[in-house]
Design an enzyme around this catalytic site. Structure first.
Site, PDB file in Angstrom:
ATOM      1  N   HIS A 132       6.611  -1.243   2.921  1.00 41.90           N
ATOM      2  CA  HIS A 132       6.566  -2.625   3.395  1.00 41.90           C
ATOM      3  C   HIS A 132       5.641  -3.449   2.519  1.00 41.90           C
ATOM      4  O   HIS A 132       4.712  -2.943   1.904  1.00 41.90           O
ATOM      5  CB  HIS A 132       6.147  -2.705   4.867  1.00 41.90           C
ATOM      6  CG  HIS A 132       4.824  -2.074   5.167  1.00 41.90           C
ATOM      7  ND1 HIS A 132       4.653  -0.706   5.234  1.00 41.90           N
ATOM      8  CD2 HIS A 132       3.616  -2.622   5.403  1.00 41.90           C
ATOM      9  CE1 HIS A 132       3.389  -0.437   5.523  1.00 41.90           C
ATOM     10  NE2 HIS A 132       2.731  -1.574   5.616  1.00 41.90           N
TER      11      HIS A 132
ATOM     12  N   HIS B 127       3.127  -6.753   2.429  1.00 41.12           N
ATOM     13  CA  HIS B 127       2.313  -7.709   3.184  1.00 41.12           C
ATOM     14  C   HIS B 127       2.415  -9.062   2.489  1.00 41.12           C
ATOM     15  O   HIS B 127       2.307  -9.141   1.260  1.00 41.12           O
ATOM     16  CB  HIS B 127       0.839  -7.302   3.172  1.00 41.12           C
ATOM     17  CG  HIS B 127       0.546  -6.042   3.903  1.00 41.12           C
ATOM     18  ND1 HIS B 127       0.067  -6.027   5.185  1.00 41.12           N
ATOM     19  CD2 HIS B 127       0.663  -4.747   3.528  1.00 41.12           C
ATOM     20  CE1 HIS B 127      -0.121  -4.778   5.568  1.00 41.12           C
ATOM     21  NE2 HIS B 127       0.240  -3.973   4.580  1.00 41.12           N
TER      22      HIS B 127
ATOM     23  N   GLN C  92       0.876  -1.159   0.000  1.00 42.78           N
ATOM     24  CA  GLN C  92       0.000   0.000   0.000  1.00 42.78           C
ATOM     25  C   GLN C  92       0.920   1.216   0.000  1.00 42.78           C
ATOM     26  O   GLN C  92       1.620   1.461   0.962  1.00 42.78           O
ATOM     27  CB  GLN C  92      -0.912  -0.022   1.223  1.00 42.78           C
ATOM     28  CG  GLN C  92      -1.870  -1.210   1.192  1.00 42.78           C
ATOM     29  CD  GLN C  92      -2.482  -1.491   2.526  1.00 42.78           C
ATOM     30  OE1 GLN C  92      -1.789  -1.833   3.470  1.00 42.78           O
ATOM     31  NE2 GLN C  92      -3.796  -1.344   2.616  1.00 42.78           N
TER      32      GLN C  92
ATOM     33  N   HIS D   4       6.198   3.812   5.897  1.00 39.48           N
ATOM     34  CA  HIS D   4       7.457   3.098   5.719  1.00 39.48           C
ATOM     35  C   HIS D   4       7.156   1.983   4.723  1.00 39.48           C
ATOM     36  O   HIS D   4       6.235   1.194   4.951  1.00 39.48           O
ATOM     37  CB  HIS D   4       7.903   2.527   7.074  1.00 39.48           C
ATOM     38  CG  HIS D   4       9.267   1.926   7.081  1.00 39.48           C
ATOM     39  ND1 HIS D   4      10.142   2.132   8.121  1.00 39.48           N
ATOM     40  CD2 HIS D   4       9.913   1.114   6.221  1.00 39.48           C
ATOM     41  CE1 HIS D   4      11.265   1.480   7.897  1.00 39.48           C
ATOM     42  NE2 HIS D   4      11.142   0.849   6.737  1.00 39.48           N
TER      43      HIS D   4
END
Length: 169
Positions: free
Chosen positions: A103, A105, A90, A101
């Site tokens: 990342h 999933h 996202q 930050h």
């Protein structure tokens, strides 16, 4: 393969992720268990450098994030006996990113785990939060205990097989 005794945490945006909740550390990325997973086995892989947006990563950071994502995906799929995975980044607040930050999933999936397959995306909004938000979904999911998270990370560290304390700087 326990967490290193030296440094106690790594930064994830404004949050501190205890090493006990991490299961992979590379030169440019780290992976950790989720405080409020959407599904059992839902984990996150973040860049070591605190960068809010995907397009601000270096090509080396993008490469490492995705290589580690593939590596973690294989373990998560096997350990959680998943038939598929949802992989999601996202990128920005309008996309549902709650921690600024970068990342990735990694979410194990099984046939019929959601009434509608796309329901995962509404559940994902705020799934990585470590800070309180007003999103209803966050309030519905209870945060896991530090002990449960540490136990899952320890299991995944053993599965990954090369916890490298020297990478924690």
């Amino acid at each position: 393969m326990s967490a290193p005794a030296g440094k106690a945490f790594v930064r994830f945006g404004p949050n501190a992720i205890p090493l006990k909740q991490m299961f992979l550390i590379s030169k440019l990325s780290f992976a950790f268990v989720n405080l409020k997973p959407v599904r059992p086995g839902h984990v996150l892989i973040a860049t070591r450098r605190d960068v809010a947006r995907f397009n601000d990563l270096t090509s080396e950071e993008v490469s490492d994030l995705l290589v580690q994502g593939q590596r973690v995906s294989k373990v998560i799929e096997r350990v959680y006996k998943a038939s598929s995975l949802t992989l999601a980044i996202q990128d920005g607040a309008a996309a549902g990113q709650t921690v600024p930050h970068v990342h990735l999933h990694v979410i194990p999936r099984h046939m019929g785990d959601f009434a509608s397959n796309d329901d995962i995306y509404s559940k994902l909004e705020g799934a990585d939060n470590r800070v309180a938000t007003s999103h209803v979904d966050n309030e519905e999911r209870t945060p896991r205990s530090a002990e449960d998270m540490a136990a899952e990370a320890e299991l995944l560290r053993k599965e990954i097989g090369d916890w490298n304390e020297a990478e924690v700087v």
